[in-house]
Design a protein around this motif. Structure first.
Motif, PDB file in Angstrom:
ATOM      1  N   LEU A 154     -16.462  20.173 -53.544  1.00 16.46           N
ATOM      2  CA  LEU A 154     -15.092  19.710 -53.776  1.00 16.46           C
ATOM      3  C   LEU A 154     -14.036  20.746 -53.403  1.00 16.46           C
ATOM      4  CD1 LEU A 154     -15.458  17.808 -57.160  1.00 16.46           C
ATOM      5  CD2 LEU A 154     -15.173  16.837 -54.862  1.00 16.46           C
ATOM      6  N   VAL A 155     -14.440  22.004 -53.308  1.00 18.35           N
ATOM      7  CA  VAL A 155     -13.502  23.069 -52.936  1.00 18.35           C
ATOM      8  C   VAL A 155     -13.429  23.101 -51.410  1.00 18.35           C
ATOM      9  CG1 VAL A 155     -13.011  25.538 -53.049  1.00 18.35           C
ATOM     10  CG2 VAL A 155     -14.094  24.376 -54.997  1.00 18.35           C
ATOM     11  N   PRO A 156     -12.275  22.794 -50.847  1.00 17.09           N
ATOM     12  CA  PRO A 156     -12.188  22.679 -49.379  1.00 17.09           C
ATOM     13  C   PRO A 156     -12.748  23.878 -48.616  1.00 17.09           C
ATOM     14  CG  PRO A 156     -10.195  21.835 -50.367  1.00 17.09           C
ATOM     15  CD  PRO A 156     -11.001  22.453 -51.489  1.00 17.09           C
ATOM     16  N   SER A 157     -12.497  25.094 -49.071  1.00 18.01           N
ATOM     17  CA  SER A 157     -12.962  26.271 -48.332  1.00 18.01           C
ATOM     18  C   SER A 157     -14.441  26.575 -48.549  1.00 18.01           C
ATOM     19  CB  SER A 157     -12.121  27.492 -48.728  1.00 18.01           C
ATOM     20  OG  SER A 157     -12.280  27.749 -50.110  1.00 18.01           O
ATOM     21  N   LEU A 158     -15.094  25.871 -49.486  1.00 17.12           N
ATOM     22  CA  LEU A 158     -16.509  26.112 -49.775  1.00 17.12           C
ATOM     23  C   LEU A 158     -17.380  24.872 -49.567  1.00 17.12           C
ATOM     24  CD1 LEU A 158     -16.041  28.192 -53.047  1.00 17.12           C
ATOM     25  CD2 LEU A 158     -16.511  29.051 -50.744  1.00 17.12           C
ATOM     26  N   ALA A 159     -16.803  23.823 -49.028  1.00 26.51           N
ATOM     27  CA  ALA A 159     -17.524  22.552 -48.878  1.00 26.51           C
ATOM     28  C   ALA A 159     -18.770  22.696 -48.008  1.00 26.51           C
ATOM     29  CB  ALA A 159     -16.603  21.480 -48.303  1.00 26.51           C
ATOM     30  N   ALA A 160     -18.716  23.513 -46.986  1.00 27.18           N
ATOM     31  CA  ALA A 160     -19.886  23.694 -46.111  1.00 27.18           C
ATOM     32  C   ALA A 160     -21.054  24.281 -46.891  1.00 27.18           C
ATOM     33  CB  ALA A 160     -19.535  24.600 -44.932  1.00 27.18           C
ATOM     34  N   PHE A 161     -20.766  25.226 -47.759  1.00 24.77           N
ATOM     35  CA  PHE A 161     -21.823  25.851 -48.553  1.00 24.77           C
ATOM     36  C   PHE A 161     -22.394  24.862 -49.567  1.00 24.77           C
ATOM     37  CE2 PHE A 161     -19.130  29.234 -47.007  1.00 24.77           C
ATOM     38  CZ  PHE A 161     -20.070  30.047 -46.383  1.00 24.77           C
ATOM     39  N   GLY A 162     -21.530  24.041 -50.149  1.00 25.38           N
ATOM     40  CA  GLY A 162     -22.012  22.994 -51.044  1.00 25.38           C
ATOM     41  C   GLY A 162     -22.885  21.998 -50.313  1.00 25.38           C
ATOM     42  N   PRO A 198     -33.607   7.387 -51.303  1.00 22.32           N
ATOM     43  CA  PRO A 198     -32.363   7.928 -51.899  1.00 22.32           C
ATOM     44  C   PRO A 198     -32.158   9.408 -51.562  1.00 22.32           C
ATOM     45  CG  PRO A 198     -33.513   6.576 -53.498  1.00 22.32           C
ATOM     46  CD  PRO A 198     -34.437   6.732 -52.325  1.00 22.32           C
ATOM     47  N   ALA A 199     -33.217  10.191 -51.619  1.00 21.27           N
ATOM     48  CA  ALA A 199     -33.095  11.608 -51.281  1.00 21.27           C
ATOM     49  C   ALA A 199     -32.711  11.791 -49.815  1.00 21.27           C
ATOM     50  CB  ALA A 199     -34.398  12.342 -51.592  1.00 21.27           C
ATOM     51  N   LEU A 200     -33.257  10.961 -48.945  1.00 28.70           N
ATOM     52  CA  LEU A 200     -32.932  11.058 -47.515  1.00 28.70           C
ATOM     53  C   LEU A 200     -31.479  10.677 -47.239  1.00 28.70           C
ATOM     54  CD1 LEU A 200     -36.225   9.639 -45.989  1.00 28.70           C
ATOM     55  CD2 LEU A 200     -35.349  11.988 -45.764  1.00 28.70           C
ATOM     56  N   VAL A 201     -30.976   9.681 -47.950  1.00 27.04           N
ATOM     57  CA  VAL A 201     -29.565   9.286 -47.790  1.00 27.04           C
ATOM     58  C   VAL A 201     -28.658  10.424 -48.249  1.00 27.04           C
ATOM     59  CG1 VAL A 201     -27.775   7.710 -48.628  1.00 27.04           C
ATOM     60  CG2 VAL A 201     -30.004   6.809 -47.936  1.00 27.04           C
ATOM     61  N   LEU A 202     -28.964  11.004 -49.414  1.00 27.70           N
ATOM     62  CA  LEU A 202     -28.157  12.119 -49.915  1.00 27.70           C
ATOM     63  C   LEU A 202     -28.288  13.347 -49.017  1.00 27.70           C
ATOM     64  CD1 LEU A 202     -28.827  11.683 -53.722  1.00 27.70           C
ATOM     65  CD2 LEU A 202     -26.681  11.242 -52.521  1.00 27.70           C
ATOM     66  N   LEU A 203     -29.465  13.565 -48.462  1.00 23.17           N
ATOM     67  CA  LEU A 203     -29.668  14.652 -47.503  1.00 23.17           C
ATOM     68  C   LEU A 203     -28.783  14.449 -46.277  1.00 23.17           C
ATOM     69  CD1 LEU A 203     -31.070  17.057 -46.105  1.00 23.17           C
ATOM     70  CD2 LEU A 203     -32.952  15.505 -45.549  1.00 23.17           C
ATOM     71  N   THR A 204     -28.768  13.249 -45.756  1.00 22.47           N
ATOM     72  CA  THR A 204     -27.967  12.944 -44.567  1.00 22.47           C
ATOM     73  C   THR A 204     -26.479  13.165 -44.830  1.00 22.47           C
ATOM     74  OG1 THR A 204     -29.609  11.333 -43.836  1.00 22.47           O
ATOM     75  CG2 THR A 204     -27.401  11.158 -42.871  1.00 22.47           C
ATOM     76  N   LEU A 205     -25.985  12.654 -45.962  1.00 25.91           N
ATOM     77  CA  LEU A 205     -24.565  12.820 -46.291  1.00 25.91           C
ATOM     78  C   LEU A 205     -24.215  14.287 -46.512  1.00 25.91           C
ATOM     79  CD1 LEU A 205     -24.027   9.745 -48.639  1.00 25.91           C
ATOM     80  CD2 LEU A 205     -23.268  10.008 -46.263  1.00 25.91           C
ATOM     81  N   SER A 206     -25.091  15.012 -47.182  1.00 24.80           N
ATOM     82  CA  SER A 206     -24.854  16.443 -47.416  1.00 24.80           C
ATOM     83  C   SER A 206     -24.849  17.216 -46.105  1.00 24.80           C
ATOM     84  CB  SER A 206     -25.930  17.005 -48.347  1.00 24.80           C
ATOM     85  OG  SER A 206     -25.910  16.351 -49.587  1.00 24.80           O
ATOM     86  N   ALA A 207     -25.767  16.878 -45.224  1.00 25.05           N
ATOM     87  CA  ALA A 207     -25.834  17.540 -43.918  1.00 25.05           C
ATOM     88  C   ALA A 207     -24.593  17.234 -43.078  1.00 25.05           C
ATOM     89  CB  ALA A 207     -27.100  17.123 -43.185  1.00 25.05           C
ATOM     90  N   ILE A 208     -24.076  16.018 -43.189  1.00 25.63           N
ATOM     91  CA  ILE A 208     -22.845  15.665 -42.471  1.00 25.63           C
ATOM     92  C   ILE A 208     -21.693  16.537 -42.941  1.00 25.63           C
ATOM     93  CG2 ILE A 208     -21.075  13.861 -42.251  1.00 25.63           C
ATOM     94  CD1 ILE A 208     -23.438  11.837 -42.102  1.00 25.63           C
ATOM     95  N   VAL A 209     -21.589  16.737 -44.249  1.00 28.34           N
ATOM     96  CA  VAL A 209     -20.526  17.599 -44.783  1.00 28.34           C
ATOM     97  C   VAL A 209     -20.715  19.032 -44.272  1.00 28.34           C
ATOM     98  CG1 VAL A 209     -19.554  18.623 -46.878  1.00 28.34           C
ATOM     99  CG2 VAL A 209     -20.100  16.184 -46.824  1.00 28.34           C
ATOM    100  N   ALA A 210     -21.927  19.548 -44.372  1.00 26.63           N
ATOM    101  CA  ALA A 210     -22.182  20.922 -43.919  1.00 26.63           C
ATOM    102  C   ALA A 210     -21.871  21.069 -42.423  1.00 26.63           C
ATOM    103  CB  ALA A 210     -23.630  21.315 -44.201  1.00 26.63           C
ATOM    104  N   TYR A 211     -22.275  20.085 -41.636  1.00 29.11           N
ATOM    105  CA  TYR A 211     -22.040  20.142 -40.196  1.00 29.11           C
ATOM    106  C   TYR A 211     -20.547  20.025 -39.876  1.00 29.11           C
ATOM    107  CZ  TYR A 211     -22.183  19.121 -35.239  1.00 29.11           C
ATOM    108  OH  TYR A 211     -21.966  19.164 -33.884  1.00 29.11           O
ATOM    109  N   THR A 212     -19.875  19.112 -40.528  1.00 30.58           N
ATOM    110  CA  THR A 212     -18.450  18.900 -40.264  1.00 30.58           C
ATOM    111  C   THR A 212     -17.626  20.120 -40.641  1.00 30.58           C
ATOM    112  OG1 THR A 212     -18.754  16.545 -40.694  1.00 30.58           O
ATOM    113  CG2 THR A 212     -16.507  17.356 -40.707  1.00 30.58           C
ATOM    114  N   LYS A 213     -18.035  20.815 -41.676  1.00 30.78           N
ATOM    115  CA  LYS A 213     -17.312  21.999 -42.144  1.00 30.78           C
ATOM    116  C   LYS A 213     -17.965  23.303 -41.670  1.00 30.78           C
ATOM    117  CE  LYS A 213     -14.126  20.101 -44.724  1.00 30.78           C
ATOM    118  NZ  LYS A 213     -12.713  20.423 -44.523  1.00 30.78           N
TER     119      LYS A 213
END
Length: 130
Positions: free
Chosen positions: A71-79, A104-119
């Motif tokens: 949720l912290v914009p400058s730390l979203a990639a690490f999250g 469910p774990a794969l869906v959450l993995l995909t969404l988390s990876a998208i955030v990490a990649y985008t940031k």
């Protein structure tokens, strides 16, 4: 006119990413809280994993920590990266230890990876120069 048109996709992308980050934070705050609270189903699940209840506390704490980071914009990639690692572990655990659907774990993995990649540009701030 062209400036407004050019910035519209960026706004949608930014808003969509905020929604994904918010949903991930809610999901992992709830999951981490349930692990720390000791929901009986999760206590039993972690007992089946065989690493002890300390692993449930560790996993729940990491999920809560990552939910805050995302949720912290400058730390979203690490999250996003931390959540991706947790979900890799969850997927492997579902496939080889406890059974059940890994979807469910794969869906959450995909969404988390998208955030990490985008940031991903945030990782460059912590890179060590050669």
């Amino acid at each position: 006119m062209s400036v407004a048109v050019a910035s519209a996709p960026s706004r949608w992308k930014s808003a969509t990413l905020w929604v994904v980050r918010g949903l991930l934070a809610l999901a992992f705050a709830a999951a981490g809280g349930a692990k720390l609270y000791g929901v009986p189903m999760l206590v039993e699940e972690f007992q089946h994993i065989g690493l002890g209840q300390w692993f449930r506390y560790l996993t729940g704490s990491l999920e809560l920590f990552a939910a805050l980071l995302i949720l912290v914009p400058s730390l979203a990639a690490f999250g996003g990266l931390l959540l991706s690692c947790i979900m890799v572990g969850a997927t492997v655990t579902h496939l080889f230890v406890i059974g059940g659907s890994p979807v469910p774990a794969l869906v959450l993995l995909t969404l988390s990876a998208i955030v990490a990649y985008t940031k991903r540009s945030q990782f460059a701030l912590f890179a060590i120069a050669p």
